[in-house]
Design an enzyme around this catalytic site. Structure first.
Site, short mmCIF file in Angstrom:
data_model
loop_
_atom_site.label_atom_id
_atom_site.label_comp_id
_atom_site.label_asym_id
_atom_site.label_seq_id
_atom_site.Cartn_x
_atom_site.Cartn_y
_atom_site.Cartn_z
N TYR A 14 0.81 -1.22 0.00
CA TYR A 14 0.00 0.00 0.00
C TYR A 14 0.85 1.27 0.00
O TYR A 14 0.31 2.38 -0.01
CB TYR A 14 -0.89 0.04 1.25
CG TYR A 14 -1.86 -1.11 1.39
CD1 TYR A 14 -2.89 -1.30 0.46
CD2 TYR A 14 -1.78 -2.00 2.45
CE1 TYR A 14 -3.79 -2.35 0.59
CE2 TYR A 14 -2.67 -3.05 2.60
CZ TYR A 14 -3.68 -3.22 1.66
OH TYR A 14 -4.57 -4.25 1.79
N HIS A 19 -4.44 6.29 -0.86
CA HIS A 19 -4.95 6.19 0.51
C HIS A 19 -3.83 6.39 1.54
O HIS A 19 -4.12 6.56 2.72
CB HIS A 19 -5.59 4.81 0.71
CG HIS A 19 -6.99 4.86 1.26
ND1 HIS A 19 -7.77 5.99 1.30
CD2 HIS A 19 -7.76 3.88 1.82
CE1 HIS A 19 -8.94 5.71 1.84
NE2 HIS A 19 -8.96 4.44 2.18
N ASN A 70 -9.26 2.07 8.25
CA ASN A 70 -10.63 2.22 8.76
C ASN A 70 -10.74 2.11 10.28
O ASN A 70 -11.80 2.38 10.84
CB ASN A 70 -11.55 1.17 8.12
CG ASN A 70 -11.76 1.43 6.64
OD1 ASN A 70 -11.37 2.46 6.10
ND2 ASN A 70 -12.37 0.48 5.97
N ASP A 95 -6.09 11.65 2.64
CA ASP A 95 -6.54 11.84 1.27
C ASP A 95 -8.01 12.24 1.26
O ASP A 95 -8.78 11.81 2.11
CB ASP A 95 -6.33 10.57 0.45
CG ASP A 95 -6.98 9.34 1.11
OD1 ASP A 95 -6.68 9.06 2.29
OD2 ASP A 95 -7.80 8.67 0.46
N ASN A 116 -13.86 6.56 6.20
CA ASN A 116 -13.96 5.66 7.34
C ASN A 116 -12.84 5.86 8.37
O ASN A 116 -13.03 5.56 9.55
CB ASN A 116 -14.00 4.20 6.87
CG ASN A 116 -15.31 3.85 6.20
OD1 ASN A 116 -16.36 4.36 6.57
ND2 ASN A 116 -15.25 2.99 5.21
#
Length: 199
Positions: A14, A19, A70, A95, A116
């Site tokens: 990631y 994100h 989240n 973001d 979230n």
């Protein structure tokens, strides 16, 4: 203690995702201001430092929650409880789908706007923390959002994103010193969003 959280996901796959804009922003702040090495505490990767402000040095904790995006509130709550600070001492960089790519807005309080990570933090410490919203634009279809935010920034976006994170890092002493309007103004001046001159 000032708590600065960046939102993102901890696994290497990631690393450069949209994100993870919050994680990358904190890396820039840590590097620019000579923060200590990253280590694990509060279910997060943390780095501590002193930031020189007009009111003197400000103790600052940078944190990248390792709880996944989240559930970021778990880590932020742990740090806020430990330092006995309220949401007014917390700023979260993340973001933002609802801002055009490269736009930056600092705001205090408000709703979560479907984010979230912000929803999680608000549920743990209340909504009255500051949000550094980094515009990434919207893919145009809500069914495409998950793939969009979990995709890497394309090379064309690296130009404005690198400029924006550098501007945030260079302007950070204004934020740490409570000069919030001046911080917003300087960031926007140093890294205007693509096409901003045409508006």
């Amino acid at each position: 203690m000032l708590i600065i959280a960046g939102l993102g996901n901890p696994e290497s796959k990631y690393l450069k995702n949209r994100h993870n804009a919050g994680f990358m922003t904190l890396d820039g702040i840590a590097s620019t201001h000579g923060f200590g090495p990253w280590r694990e505490k509060f279910q997060a990767a943390i780095s501590e430092g002193l930031v020189q402000t007009i009111a003197g040095p400000k103790k600052t904790l940078l944190m990248k929650p390792l709880t996944y995006y989240n559930n970021s509130g778990l880590a932020v709550r742990a740090a806020a409880d430990f330092y006995r600070v309220g949401p007014e001492a917390v700023t979260v960089f993340h973001d933002e789908l609802d801002l055009a790519p490269g736009k930056f807005r600092l705001k205090a309080g408000g709703g979560h706007g479907g984010n979230n990570g912000i929803r999680s933090i608000a549920s743990h410490i209340g909504p009255d923390f500051r949000r550094g919203r980094i515009g990434i634009g919207h893919p145009g279809d809500k069914n495409m959002v998950t793939n969009y935010v979990l995709s890497d920034f394309p090379k064309a976006d690296a130009v404005w994103f690198d400029a924006l994170t550098d501007a945030i890092a260079r302007s950070f002493p204004l934020l740490a010193g409570g000069e919030f309007d001046a911080f917003q103004t300087r960031v926007t001046h140093l890294a205007p969003a693509p096409g901003a001159a045409d508006e």
